[in-house]
Design a protein around this motif. Structure first.
Motif, PDB file in Angstrom:
ATOM      1  N   TRP A  75       1.328  -1.307  -0.053  1.00 52.52           N
ATOM      2  CA  TRP A  75       0.230   0.032  -0.036  1.00 52.52           C
ATOM      3  C   TRP A  75       1.043   1.736  -0.055  1.00 52.52           C
ATOM      4  N   LEU A  76       1.409   2.087  -0.339  1.00 55.81           N
ATOM      5  CA  LEU A  76       1.333   3.328  -1.093  1.00 55.81           C
ATOM      6  C   LEU A  76       0.539   4.221  -0.403  1.00 55.81           C
ATOM      7  N   LEU A  77       1.343   5.012   0.021  1.00 62.69           N
ATOM      8  CA  LEU A  77      -0.201   6.615   0.426  1.00 62.69           C
ATOM      9  C   LEU A  77       0.780   7.910   1.317  1.00 62.69           C
ATOM     10  N   ASP A  78       0.060   8.788   1.521  1.00 63.09           N
ATOM     11  CA  ASP A  78       0.641   9.904   1.430  1.00 63.09           C
ATOM     12  C   ASP A  78       0.207  10.766   2.491  1.00 63.09           C
ATOM     13  N   ILE A  79       0.440  10.874   3.968  1.00 63.14           N
ATOM     14  CA  ILE A  79       0.030  11.401   5.157  1.00 63.14           C
ATOM     15  C   ILE A  79       1.158  12.480   5.668  1.00 63.14           C
ATOM     16  N   ALA A  80      -0.321  13.622   6.296  1.00 63.98           N
ATOM     17  CA  ALA A  80       0.259  14.800   7.055  1.00 63.98           C
ATOM     18  C   ALA A  80       0.418  14.923   8.461  1.00 63.98           C
ATOM     19  N   GLY A 130       4.196  12.751   4.132  1.00 62.44           N
ATOM     20  CA  GLY A 130       5.393  12.045   3.531  1.00 62.44           C
ATOM     21  C   GLY A 130       4.777  11.028   2.525  1.00 62.44           C
ATOM     22  N   THR A 131       5.505  10.451   1.392  1.00 57.84           N
ATOM     23  CA  THR A 131       4.685   9.042   1.181  1.00 57.84           C
ATOM     24  C   THR A 131       5.429   7.861   1.220  1.00 57.84           C
ATOM     25  N   LEU A 149       7.773  -0.146   5.256  1.00 58.99           N
ATOM     26  CA  LEU A 149       8.792  -0.306   4.236  1.00 58.99           C
ATOM     27  C   LEU A 149       9.581   0.881   4.152  1.00 58.99           C
ATOM     28  N   GLU A 150       8.914   2.153   3.625  1.00 63.75           N
ATOM     29  CA  GLU A 150      10.124   3.473   3.299  1.00 63.75           C
ATOM     30  C   GLU A 150       8.272   4.232   3.805  1.00 63.75           C
ATOM     31  N   VAL A 151       9.347   5.304   3.670  1.00 60.55           N
ATOM     32  CA  VAL A 151       8.423   6.930   4.118  1.00 60.55           C
ATOM     33  C   VAL A 151      10.085   7.688   3.872  1.00 60.55           C
ATOM     34  N   HIS A 152       9.312   8.225   2.507  1.00 60.90           N
ATOM     35  CA  HIS A 152      10.007   9.801   1.725  1.00 60.90           C
ATOM     36  C   HIS A 152       9.636  10.856   2.368  1.00 60.90           C
TER      37      HIS A 152
END
Length: 179
Positions: A88-93, A172-173, A135-138
């Motif tokens: 699951w790829l998502l964006d959060i604030a 971030g994504t 797994l990853e945070v950008h």
């Protein structure tokens, strides 16, 4: 991910947005199995049926979660995990960014019936008890900086970051794996 080419589903709350994206991207050819479906994700039965059909790939929710309540995001998270999506790829604030956005553009979206709501203080940890591992945070800002996409006026107006602080202005994504 096991492969750079795998099926994915893009999650939108607005069928009108799906139609708009279809129009804009009509001439583009996907590099993987791709199908965009117009569905109101608030209809839980229809959502679960869709997820069962598309599970085992990558779900992408872009610009969606900030408009949902924490309870709605938790329910969506559990449904995606139950449908056995692999990623699951998502964006959060952050709560700090949410507060800043509510004071500016968020006023317009709230008047239009789409208030800004979701910004977990614990960032990706919010999703862990719901069936997902990070797994990853950008950082969206850092990525924009690397690509030279941040106006200087914006740079001057932002407060300094305090990593992990609840009032930090951050977005971030995030890539999650079902886990």
């Amino acid at each position: 991910p096991r492969s750079t080419l795998f099926p994915y589903t893009t999650l939108f709350r607005s069928p009108g947005l799906v139609a708009y994206k279809d129009e804009i991207l009509a001439g583009e050819k996907p590099r993987c199995q791709f199908e965009r479906v117009a569905l109101d994700l608030a209809d839980r039965a229809a959502r679960r049926e869709l997820f069962e059909r598309f599970g085992k790939g990558l779900a992408i929710s872009e610009g969606l979660l900030i408009y949902l309540t924490a309870e709605d995001v938790a329910e969506l998270s559990r449904d995606l995990a139950a449908a056995e999506f692999d990623y699951w790829l998502l964006d959060i604030a952050s709560p700090g960014l949410l507060a800043m956005m509510r004071a500016t553009s968020g006023q317009s979206t709230a008047r239009a019936g789409a208030p800004l709501r979701f910004a977990p203080a614990n960032r990706t940890a919010f999703f862990e008890p719901l069936g997902w591992k990070t797994l990853e945070v950008h950082s969206t800002f850092d990525t924009a900086m690397q690509l030279g996409r941040v106006p200087q006026a914006l740079l001057a107006s932002l407060p300094p970051e305090t990593p992990g602080a609840e009032d930090e202005v951050w977005s971030g994504t995030c890539l999650f794996a079902r886990g």
